[in-house]
Design an enzyme around this catalytic site. Structure first.
Site, PDB file in Angstrom:
ATOM      1  N   GLY A  11      69.632  76.437 -92.196  1.00 24.39           N
ATOM      2  CA  GLY A  11      71.461  77.618 -92.362  1.00 24.39           C
ATOM      3  C   GLY A  11      71.877  77.277 -91.494  1.00 24.39           C
ATOM      4  N   ARG A  72      68.378  71.241 -94.809  1.00 24.20           N
ATOM      5  CA  ARG A  72      67.269  71.951 -94.870  1.00 24.20           C
ATOM      6  C   ARG A  72      65.652  70.385 -95.010  1.00 24.20           C
ATOM      7  NH1 ARG A  72      67.603  77.447 -95.208  1.00 24.20           N
ATOM      8  NH2 ARG A  72      69.325  78.371 -95.731  1.00 24.20           N
ATOM      9  N   ASP A 103      63.317  79.821 -88.673  1.00 17.44           N
ATOM     10  CA  ASP A 103      62.408  80.185 -88.310  1.00 17.44           C
ATOM     11  C   ASP A 103      61.387  78.553 -89.659  1.00 17.44           C
ATOM     12  OD1 ASP A 103      62.591  81.127 -91.216  1.00 17.44           O
ATOM     13  OD2 ASP A 103      61.838  82.211 -91.687  1.00 17.44           O
ATOM     14  N   THR A 125      69.718  82.349 -86.445  1.00 14.51           N
ATOM     15  CA  THR A 125      69.682  82.590 -87.573  1.00 14.51           C
ATOM     16  C   THR A 125      70.433  84.302 -87.191  1.00 14.51           C
ATOM     17  OG1 THR A 125      67.845  83.496 -89.279  1.00 14.51           O
ATOM     18  CG2 THR A 125      67.007  83.643 -87.232  1.00 14.51           C
ATOM     19  N   ILE A 126      71.028  84.379 -88.427  1.00 13.99           N
ATOM     20  CA  ILE A 126      71.657  85.430 -88.515  1.00 13.99           C
ATOM     21  C   ILE A 126      70.735  86.698 -89.229  1.00 13.99           C
ATOM     22  CG2 ILE A 126      73.670  84.397 -89.279  1.00 13.99           C
ATOM     23  CD1 ILE A 126      73.707  85.637 -92.670  1.00 13.99           C
ATOM     24  N   ASP A 127      69.868  86.346 -89.964  1.00 10.06           N
ATOM     25  CA  ASP A 127      68.181  86.596 -90.607  1.00 10.06           C
ATOM     26  C   ASP A 127      67.971  87.768 -88.792  1.00 10.06           C
ATOM     27  OD1 ASP A 127      69.467  85.979 -92.930  1.00 10.06           O
ATOM     28  OD2 ASP A 127      67.475  84.580 -92.487  1.00 10.06           O
ATOM     29  N   ASP A 129      64.953  86.746 -87.794  1.00 12.18           N
ATOM     30  CA  ASP A 129      63.653  87.317 -88.027  1.00 12.18           C
ATOM     31  C   ASP A 129      62.728  86.149 -87.618  1.00 12.18           C
ATOM     32  OD1 ASP A 129      64.380  84.928 -88.667  1.00 12.18           O
ATOM     33  OD2 ASP A 129      64.148  85.392 -91.373  1.00 12.18           O
ATOM     34  N   ARG A 162      83.718 106.073-106.350  1.00  8.48           N
ATOM     35  CA  ARG A 162      82.636 106.060-107.028  1.00  8.48           C
ATOM     36  C   ARG A 162      80.900 105.307-105.617  1.00  8.48           C
ATOM     37  NH1 ARG A 162      86.915 100.807-108.528  1.00  8.48           N
ATOM     38  NH2 ARG A 162      87.191 101.437-110.454  1.00  8.48           N
ATOM     39  N   ARG A 171      66.526  87.665 -95.923  1.00  9.99           N
ATOM     40  CA  ARG A 171      65.310  86.899 -96.879  1.00  9.99           C
ATOM     41  C   ARG A 171      64.598  87.998 -96.627  1.00  9.99           C
ATOM     42  NH1 ARG A 171      66.410  82.596 -98.364  1.00  9.99           N
ATOM     43  NH2 ARG A 171      63.823  81.672-100.135  1.00  9.99           N
ATOM     44  N   ARG A 273      78.088  84.326 -92.283  1.00  2.38           N
ATOM     45  CA  ARG A 273      77.375  82.801 -91.711  1.00  2.38           C
ATOM     46  C   ARG A 273      78.596  82.462 -91.251  1.00  2.38           C
ATOM     47  NH1 ARG A 273      72.661  80.569 -94.811  1.00  2.38           N
ATOM     48  NH2 ARG A 273      74.356  78.713 -94.801  1.00  2.38           N
TER      49      ARG A 273
HETATM   50  O1  F6P Z   1      67.913  82.148 -93.279  1.00  5.69           O
HETATM   51  C1  F6P Z   1      69.340  82.531 -93.374  1.00  5.69           C
HETATM   52  C2  F6P Z   1      69.908  82.717 -94.870  1.00  5.69           C
HETATM   53  O2  F6P Z   1      71.087  82.550 -94.340  1.00  5.69           O
HETATM   54  C3  F6P Z   1      69.568  84.020 -95.664  1.00  5.69           C
HETATM   55  O3  F6P Z   1      69.661  84.936 -95.590  1.00  5.69           O
HETATM   56  C4  F6P Z   1      69.649  83.134 -97.172  1.00  5.69           C
HETATM   57  O4  F6P Z   1      68.805  83.531 -97.530  1.00  5.69           O
HETATM   58  C5  F6P Z   1      69.644  82.054 -97.007  1.00  5.69           C
HETATM   59  O5  F6P Z   1      70.004  81.989 -95.944  1.00  5.69           O
HETATM   60  C6  F6P Z   1      70.711  81.135 -97.657  1.00  5.69           C
HETATM   61  O6  F6P Z   1      70.774  79.813 -97.600  1.00  5.69           O
HETATM   62  P1  F6P Z   1      71.527  79.055 -97.982  1.00  5.69           P
HETATM   63  O7  F6P Z   1      73.169  78.228 -97.323  1.00  5.69           O
HETATM   64  O8  F6P Z   1      70.557  77.281 -98.365  1.00  5.69           O
HETATM   65  O9  F6P Z   1      71.958  79.667 -99.875  1.00  5.69           O
END
Ligand code: F6P
Length: 340
Positions: A11, A72, A103, A125-127, A129, A162, A171, A273
């Protein structure tokens, strides 16, 4: 003179172009050559490789996405592993590949490295992780985007009394949820690292609402299981990977039923992203690109650039990506002072 091939895989995230620019600037200044490989491993399997000079990377520092494209595709799942890549590497005379990946892509790079490919990894990665580095670029920008969104969602939640349930990416990790939730002053933060109890959460939100603050922001990381313990997904992508997303809607319905408060859902998704990287990510990505080019030239192959404190170091690639980097208990404990 070293001939470096550079690719971006997995991603996308803000900062990829800054990292590519860093690789090219450092390599070219040192008398080496760089080729850009299109669309990650897929381009290396297809032979889509083009020279990348200093002029090709001018003006890209601030741009989101990646000028090289990404995918990917995994050469082991969609080809014969290293065998699928060797002809293109040989035809183009590429000595070493700089892989800017998350990863999954870096695990592939590590495996290819163990089989003999000269590789250097750069964590993006934005995650956030990736175990072997304290921070990956892309994360800071995502946290800023989510924080800005929380600020906006707070005013409308308050106007309507609300509960606003905001779903963020990550993830299996809750880094974005924890940092943006803290920065945005959320009332609850649900992450995959920790079990949650909806009855207890609803009770705490009611106490807050009954004490004069009649709205709440609940952050939910996409990897949190649904109330029945299942992962909530949006199906499978073209590469066969599970697409996480939608758990916030299930949780919102449960909270509305338990509290009686109108509840709305915001899935921030790919907004997290997109667009220009923060200054922090531009700097980190540029420095990581420079360090990766140096490692490639110096023959430090099978290594990943990692951030330790404010320093960049090289760590062996395989162990650095073997396990996901999760939010530790001590970070989760800090949140309890601010949550409802
Ligand atoms: O790993 C980065 C990420 O943005 C995750 O946070 C998310 O689950 C995934 O990629 C989404 O991937 P895609 O762009 O394939 O929908």
């Amino acid at each position: 003179m070293t001939h470096i091939g550079v690719l971006t895989a997995g991603g996308d995230c803000p900062g990829l172009n800054a990292a590519i620019r860093g690789v090219v600037a450092r390599a070219v200044a040192g008398g080496s050559r760089v080729s850009g490989i299109e669309d990650g491993w897929q381009g290396l399997m297809d032979g889509r490789v083009n020279p990348l000079g200093r002029d090709d990377v001018r003006g890209i520092l601030t741009r989101g996405g990646t000028i090289l494209g990404t995918s990917r595709t995994d050469p082991y799942e969609h080809g014969d592993g290293l065998v699928s890549l060797k002809p293109v590497l040989a035809d183009n005379g590429i000595d070493v590949v700089v892989v800017i990946g998350g990863d999954g892509s870096l695990r592939t790079a590590a495996r290819l490295g163990e089989e003999g490919l000269a590789v250097v990894g750069v964590p993006k990665t934005i995650d956030n992780d990736i175990e072997g580095t304290e921070i990956s670029f892309g994360f800071d920008t995502a946290v800023q985007i989510v924080t800005d969104s929380i600020d906006r969602l707070t005013t409308t939640a308050e106007a309507h009394n609300r509960i606003m349930v905001v779903e963020v990416m990550g993830r299996q990790s809750g880094w974005i949820a924890v940092n943006a939730g803290l920065a945005g002053g959320a009332e609850a933060i649900l992450v995959p690292e920790e079990d949650y109890d909806l009855d207890d959460l609803a009770r705490r939100l009611l106490v807050r609402h009954n004490s004069g603050r009649d709205y709440s922001i609940v952050i939910v990381a996409e990897g949190v299981p649904g109330p029945s313990g299942n992962r909530v997904t949006m199906g499978i992508d073209h590469g066969g990977f599970e697409r996480l997303g939608g758990v916030s809607a299930v949780i919102a319905a449960e909270l509305e039923a338990r509290t009686g408060y109108e509840t709305r859902v915001m899935i921030l998704g790919h907004l997290q992203r997109g667009g220009t990287p923060t200054a922090f990510d531009r700097v980190l990505a540029t420095r990581m690109g420079i360090r990766a080019a140096e490692a490639a030239i110096d023959g430090d192959h099978g290594m990943m650039v990692a951030c330790v404190g404010s320093d960049l170091v090289l760590v062996p690639l395989s162990p650095a990506v073997a396990l996901p980097r999760l939010v530790p208990d001590k970070r989760l404990a800090e949140l309890t002072w601010f949550l409802a």
